[in-house]
Structures are given as C-alpha cells and as structure tokens.
Design an enzyme around this catalytic site. Structure first.
Site, mmCIF file in Angstrom:
data_model
loop_
_atom_site.group_PDB
_atom_site.id
_atom_site.type_symbol
_atom_site.label_atom_id
_atom_site.label_comp_id
_atom_site.label_asym_id
_atom_site.label_seq_id
_atom_site.Cartn_x
_atom_site.Cartn_y
_atom_site.Cartn_z
ATOM 1 N N SER A 94 -7.794 -4.014 8.505
ATOM 2 C CA SER A 94 -7.091 -4.287 7.058
ATOM 3 C C SER A 94 -6.290 -3.000 6.699
ATOM 4 O O SER A 94 -6.576 -1.866 7.113
ATOM 5 C CB SER A 94 -8.291 -4.493 6.192
ATOM 6 N N HIS A 98 1.829 1.736 1.163
ATOM 7 C CA HIS A 98 2.418 2.130 -0.134
ATOM 8 C C HIS A 98 3.598 3.099 0.098
ATOM 9 O O HIS A 98 3.496 4.106 0.300
ATOM 10 C CB HIS A 98 1.320 2.682 -1.004
ATOM 11 N N HIS A 108 0.369 -5.582 2.588
ATOM 12 C CA HIS A 108 -0.849 -5.625 3.086
ATOM 13 C C HIS A 108 -1.087 -6.841 4.059
ATOM 14 O O HIS A 108 -0.389 -7.835 4.050
ATOM 15 C CB HIS A 108 -1.709 -6.183 1.577
ATOM 16 N N ASN A 110 -4.532 -8.374 6.784
ATOM 17 C CA ASN A 110 -5.802 -8.335 7.154
ATOM 18 C C ASN A 110 -6.153 -9.473 8.323
ATOM 19 O O ASN A 110 -5.615 -10.744 8.099
ATOM 20 C CB ASN A 110 -6.516 -8.476 5.829
ATOM 21 N N VAL A 111 -6.905 -9.174 9.385
ATOM 22 C CA VAL A 111 -7.391 -10.239 10.211
ATOM 23 C C VAL A 111 -8.763 -9.821 10.451
ATOM 24 O O VAL A 111 -9.101 -8.673 10.920
ATOM 25 C CB VAL A 111 -6.564 -10.305 11.486
ATOM 26 N N ARG A 112 -9.669 -10.891 10.421
ATOM 27 C CA ARG A 112 -11.279 -10.499 10.395
ATOM 28 C C ARG A 112 -11.916 -11.722 11.063
ATOM 29 O O ARG A 112 -11.409 -12.589 11.354
ATOM 30 C CB ARG A 112 -11.655 -10.169 9.244
ATOM 31 N N HIS A 177 -6.093 -12.993 -15.228
ATOM 32 C CA HIS A 177 -6.020 -12.464 -16.345
ATOM 33 C C HIS A 177 -4.618 -11.711 -16.990
ATOM 34 O O HIS A 177 -4.346 -11.699 -18.085
ATOM 35 C CB HIS A 177 -6.947 -11.006 -16.450
ATOM 36 N N GLY A 260 -22.912 -2.655 1.246
ATOM 37 C CA GLY A 260 -22.902 -1.203 1.564
ATOM 38 C C GLY A 260 -21.991 -0.562 2.163
ATOM 39 O O GLY A 260 -22.283 0.407 3.192
ATOM 40 N N ARG A 262 -18.550 1.418 3.650
ATOM 41 C CA ARG A 262 -17.892 2.865 3.286
ATOM 42 C C ARG A 262 -17.062 2.887 2.144
ATOM 43 O O ARG A 262 -15.941 2.231 2.651
ATOM 44 C CB ARG A 262 -17.527 3.486 4.830
#
Length: 302
Positions: A94, A98, A108, A110-112, A177, A260, A262
């Site tokens: 991930s 900036h 951005h 991300n590959v997972r 929002h 949990g 990091r």
C-alpha cells in the site's frame, strides 16, 4: 481449481515495493526511502519505507505487510460469517505519495491478498487493490493518461473489466459527508476470486505493475511547474479531504486498526501538512473552482 500459491504472491509484492521505491527515488533525484522493518506480536510483520522532504515528494510511504493469526476479530467476520473460526493471512503493498508541488497530484495504490483456512475445508481467498489519483489543479492530459493506463492494465482480462472497476473506484472513493469524490478515480477491486487463482493473481500483478506507468509521467511533466503561496494553500486545504476519507471510510485503515496492526504503518498515508477552513468555497472562474466543476465528478475520461 488452480492451486493457491501464497509464497509467489508474497515474493511478487516484495519485488513490487522494491521497484516502485527505485522509480520514485530516481524521479525525486534527492530523497531516499528509509526502511523500518517491524514485527507484529500476534503474527507477521512488514517493511515500511518512507521518503520525507525530498526534492519532489514531501512525503511518500510504501508499505509491505504480511500479517497472520489464528482468528479474525468479530468486526471482520460480521459480514463474512464463513470466516469465523479460520486462521488467516493478509498481505499487500500500500502506498500514498504526497508531492510538494501542488501541480503534481497525490496518488494512492494498493494490491493485496487475503486467505482464511481451516482443516477439512476449502480455503477462502481473494485479491483486491487498485490505484487512484487526487489532483489539486486539473490537467486533462494527465487525467486521460492515468485512465488510459488503467484501461491497459485491464484489457487482457476482458472488455468489461475496466469499466466495472473504474465505476467501483468512483463509488468507493467518495466522501458521502461532503457529497464529492476524493479525486478523479482510477481502479478499485475487491473480493476477486471468480477467475481462479492464476488469473486473479495475474490481474493483481497487472494493476500493480501499471501504477508507475500511470503516475511517473505525470510527476515528470509537472514537477518543475512554478507555484506560489496561493497554490500551496489550496493544496493543504484539499489534503484535508484525503485525511477525512482515510479515517472515516478506508477499509484498509479500518481493518488494520481493528486487527491490531501497526499504527505507524497504517497512518503513514497521512500528509505531513494539512489545513481545514470553515465553509470555504472557491471563487468563481478560478483554477481552484475548475477542479470542482470539471474534475471532481464521475465521468468517462477515455
């Protein structure tokens, strides 16, 4: 069903992290990624790499993680009851970039991969990921290039794939929002297992490999554009939308915190500087207003 090769996925993801870091260091010309290897007490760990205060990138974080455990928290199995009582592994790369120059968009990617197993049962697994672009000042050339590269990543896997995952990206990276998109979109996919392991893995690799092809030419084209206090101020204001999305809606952030994970690695996506203003609106006819009127909307760019 093709065999699930967890080790090959892990090796690819670690190589992807290496190659993206090398490409961005070359583009920056000054900054160097610093690595922080970490271990998760409940199982697994990762490599967080951060480039700070570079010549081009104010903050760039590229994280590889591979975490595992004997079971998932209730929050993670509430909508997937078939995962209860299974051990799990989750791994991915991930990144959030900036840039310093407001004319370079934030990006951005991300590959997972996720797999949950128990004895005497078929494993439950899927791939997810994508990439998206968040400009502060719009350039049609850049946005078209970004989406054309995303389409190229999808083309070998079916004619309908690009439009399906482009729309999912538009829908996902939307601040309800604020009633506005976070940026100009790209690709987003999740829970992908319908093609079998080999094809799904190949698609994830195609998305990961096309990220630098999509982003680096934009950075190169815009990094020497002069800017002043006005552009910088608007960039910091718009970065606030990025923070709002990541802390309120982003699945990866919420999953990491709930399991949990990091905290430093999860929140490395945050920009180093950001501003909020009460009820601010851009002045009509300005480049800032053009971002809202022309770019912050779901449309076909290619």
């Amino acid at each position: 069903m093709s065999n699930v090769d967890v080790d090959s996925v892990k090796q690819y993801l670690m190589h992807l992290q290496d190659s993206i870091c090398e490409a961005l260091e070359l583009e920056d010309g000054n900054g160097i990624f610093q690595e922080d290897a970490w271990q998760r007490e409940e199982g697994g760990g990762g490599r967080s790499r951060v480039l700070a205060d570079g010549a081009v990138f104010e903050s760039a974080g590229i994280n590889f993680s591979h975490v595992y455990g004997a079971g998932l928290p209730a929050s993670a199995t509430a909508h997937r009851p078939e995962l209860a009582g299974r051990s799990f592994q989750a791994m991915g790369v991930s990144l959030v970039i900036h840039p310093l120059n407001p004319y370079i968009p934030t990006s951005h990617a991300n590959v997972r991969f996720f797999i949950a197993e128990k004895e005497s049962a078929e494993p439950v697994w899927w791939f997810g990921g994508g990439f998206d672009l968040t400009p502060y000042y719009g350039f049609e050339q850049d946005v078209r290039h970004w989406h054309m590269t995303a389409r190229q990543a999808c083309e070998p896997f079916g004619k309908e794939v690009f439009q399906r995952y482009k729309k999912w990206c538009d829908d996902y990276f939307f601040l309800k929002h604020r009633d506005e998109p976070r940026g100009v979109g790209g690709l987003f996919f999740d829970d992908l297992n319908e093609w079998g392991f080999d094809k799904c893995f190949a698609f994830m690799q195609s998305v990961g490999n096309h990220y630098i092809d999509a982003y680096q030419p934009i950075v190169s084209r815009r990094k020497d554009t002069p800017y002043g206090e006005r552009e910088r101020d608007f960039q910091l204001y718009r970065r606030g939308r990025y923070v709002e999305f990541n802390l309120v809606y982003d699945r990866g952030t919420l999953f990491g915190l709930q399991t949990g994970g990091r905290t430093e690695s999860i929140l490395m996506s945050m920009p180093p500087l950001v501003k909020w203003r009460y009820n601010w609106q851009p002045e009509a006819g300005t480049p800032e207003a053009e971002l809202y009127e022309k770019y912050l909307l779901a449309k076909d760019w290619v």
